[in-house]
Write a protein that holds these residues in place. Structure first.
Motif, PDB file in Angstrom:
ATOM      1  N   THR A 136       0.820  -1.204   0.000  1.00 60.31           N
ATOM      2  CA  THR A 136       0.000   0.000   0.000  1.00 60.31           C
ATOM      3  C   THR A 136       0.855   1.254   0.000  1.00 60.31           C
ATOM      4  OG1 THR A 136      -1.803  -1.141   1.144  1.00 60.31           O
ATOM      5  CG2 THR A 136      -1.786   1.264   1.247  1.00 60.31           C
ATOM      6  N   TRP A 137       1.939   1.252   0.775  1.00 62.38           N
ATOM      7  CA  TRP A 137       2.802   2.436   0.811  1.00 62.38           C
ATOM      8  C   TRP A 137       3.413   2.700  -0.556  1.00 62.38           C
ATOM      9  CZ3 TRP A 137       1.622   5.653   4.184  1.00 62.38           C
ATOM     10  CH2 TRP A 137       1.440   5.342   5.539  1.00 62.38           C
ATOM     11  N   ASP A 138       3.790   1.639  -1.273  1.00 62.04           N
ATOM     12  CA  ASP A 138       4.352   1.829  -2.613  1.00 62.04           C
ATOM     13  C   ASP A 138       3.312   2.421  -3.562  1.00 62.04           C
ATOM     14  OD1 ASP A 138       6.870   0.778  -1.919  1.00 62.04           O
ATOM     15  OD2 ASP A 138       6.171  -1.255  -2.242  1.00 62.04           O
ATOM     16  N   ARG A 139       2.074   1.958  -3.467  1.00 67.75           N
ATOM     17  CA  ARG A 139       1.024   2.494  -4.336  1.00 67.75           C
ATOM     18  C   ARG A 139       0.714   3.943  -3.976  1.00 67.75           C
ATOM     19  NH1 ARG A 139      -0.865  -2.858  -3.554  1.00 67.75           N
ATOM     20  NH2 ARG A 139      -2.168  -2.220  -1.810  1.00 67.75           N
ATOM     21  N   ILE A 140       0.758   4.273  -2.686  1.00 68.41           N
ATOM     22  CA  ILE A 140       0.517   5.657  -2.285  1.00 68.41           C
ATOM     23  C   ILE A 140       1.617   6.567  -2.822  1.00 68.41           C
ATOM     24  CG2 ILE A 140       0.462   7.202  -0.286  1.00 68.41           C
ATOM     25  CD1 ILE A 140      -0.959   5.012   1.260  1.00 68.41           C
ATOM     26  N   MET A 141       2.859   6.095  -2.780  1.00 68.19           N
ATOM     27  CA  MET A 141       3.964   6.893  -3.310  1.00 68.19           C
ATOM     28  C   MET A 141       3.792   7.134  -4.804  1.00 68.19           C
ATOM     29  SD  MET A 141       8.044   6.168  -3.014  1.00 68.19           S
ATOM     30  CE  MET A 141       9.227   7.119  -3.980  1.00 68.19           C
ATOM     31  N   GLN A 142       3.392   6.114  -5.552  1.00 66.01           N
ATOM     32  CA  GLN A 142       3.175   6.308  -6.978  1.00 66.01           C
ATOM     33  C   GLN A 142       2.008   7.252  -7.241  1.00 66.01           C
ATOM     34  OE1 GLN A 142       2.756   2.490  -8.860  1.00 66.01           O
ATOM     35  NE2 GLN A 142       4.852   1.855  -8.396  1.00 66.01           N
TER      36      GLN A 142
END
Length: 296
Positions: free
Chosen positions: A73-79
Motif C-alpha cells: 500500500t505504501w508503494d502504491r501511495i507513493m506512486q
C-alpha cells in the motif's frame, strides 16, 4: 496539530489515495491520526509502545504500518502522490533532465537482527503470505549490523525509486534493479514513465554491463570511469573500445541525490534501522519518501 503532523494541505493531497475499507465491510479507524502516529515514530525513532496516547493505541498504529508495508500500500501511495506531480509535468515539477543514483548505509540496531525466517500474514485476509528476503537485508560490516538504501532521485531532490539490500552489497550490481523500480504514472493514462533523460552516478556504478544497459535503453549517462578500468581499456588498445564520455557540468548535479539522502536521514527511524523485517523497513523508508513528496 502537533509538530510534524500532516497539515491540511498535505492531508488533502494524501486522503484520496488511502484505502477506503479494511475488507468485508469493515472500516479503518481515523487514517489521519494513525498516519500522524507513524510519522511521529519516523521522526523520533522511539519504540512503538512509547507512542503518545493522542495517536490512539500503539498497536493500531504499528499494525497499520506493518500491514501497508506488507501488501504494497505504501508503494502504491507513493506512486499516486508522484502522479499528482506528474499532472504538472509540463510545468517542470518533476525534473527528468538529470536523475541521479546513489546509496547510503544505515546502522541497524541490535534489535533489528535475529528475525525468524517465517512468512508474514496480513491480518483479515486469505492471501498468500509475504515472502521475505533470506537475509532480511541485514549485513555485517566492521561497525556491526548495517543496511544499505539504494535510491534514484529526480532533479527536485525527491526519491523516484528505493531498494533495500544488506550493508555490504556493492552499488554497481544494484543499478539495474533500482532503475527498474521507477514507475511514475502519466496524467493522460497509458504506461507509466520509467526512463529518465539523463542519469548521473559516481564511479561505483561504472561497469560495462551498466553502460551497456543504459545504452540499450537510450539513457544518456554521466558516470566517471574508474582508474583500473581506464588502465585496462588502454592496455587493450583498439580492442578496449572508446573512452566513456564525461560531462563535468552535469556531474555537479549529483549533489541532488545526496541532498535527498540527507533529508531521508532526517527521520531517525531511517537513519537507524529498528525494524526486524526488510519489508517493514522498506515501508519505513517509503513513508519518509512520501512525506518528502507531500512537503514539496
Amino acid at each position: 496539530m502537533g509538530r510534524g503532523d500532516l497539515c491540511d494541505t498535505e492531508w488533502a493531497r494524501l486522503e484520496p489515495h488511502l484505502p477506503k475499507s479494511v475488507g468485508r465491510g469493515g472500516r479503518w479507524k481515523n487514517h489521519r491520526t494513525v498516519i500522524n502516529g507513524i510519522l511521529f515514530r519516523q521522526r523520533t525513532g522511539i519504540p512503538w509502545r512509547d507512542l503518545p496516547t493522542r495517536f490512539g493505541k500503539w498497536k493500531t498504529v504499528h499494525d497499520r504500518h506493518r500491514r501497508w508495508s506488507a501488501d504494497g500500500t505504501w508503494d502504491r501511495i507513493m506512486q499516486a502522490v508522484q502522479a499528482v506531480q506528474a499532472d504538472a509535468d509540463a510545468e517542470g515539477r518533476i525534473d527528468w533532465s538529470v536523475v541521479s543514483v546513489d546509496s547510503t548505509v544505515c546502522r541497524a540496531d541490535q534489535h533489528a537482527a535475529g528475525a525468524r525466517h517465517r512468512p508474514a500474514r496480513i491480518p483479515g485476509r486469505r492471501s498468500r503470505p509475504v515472502q521475505h528476503r533470506p537475509d532480511e537485508a541485514v549485513g555485517r560490516s566492521r561497525g556491526g549490523f548495517t543496511t544499505k538504501i539504494h535510491l534514484v532521485s529526480e532533479g527536485g531532490s525527491r526519491p523516484l525509486a528505493i531498494l533495500i539490500t544488506p550493508g555490504q552489497w556493492g552499488d554497481a550490481p544494484q543499478l539495474i534493479p533500482v532503475l527498474d523500480r521507477i514507475r511514475v504514472p502519466r496524467p493522460v493514462g497509458g504506461r507509466p514513465r520509467t526512463r529518465p533523460d539523463h542519469l548521473c552516478g559516481d564511479k561505483a556504478y561504472s561497469s560495462r554491463s551498466n553502460r551497456r544497459y543504459l545504452r540499450r535503453r537510450q539513457i544518456r549517462h554521466t558516470i566517471p570511469e574508474r582508474r583500473d578500468q581506464r588502465a585496462n581499456r588502454q592496455r587493450r588498445g583498439s580492442h578496449g573500445g572508446r573512452p566513456a564520455g564525461f560531462d563535468r557540468v552535469r556531474y555537479t548535479r549529483r549533489n541532488e541525490v545526496e541532498r535527498t539522502i540527507n533529508q531521508l536521514k532526517g527521520f531517525r527511524a531511517v537513519a537507524t534501522r529498528f525494524d526486524k523485517r526488510a519489508y517493514v523497513f522498506h515501508g519505513t523508508v517509503t513513508v519518509a519518501a512520501v512525506r518528502l513528496w507531500l512537503h514539496s
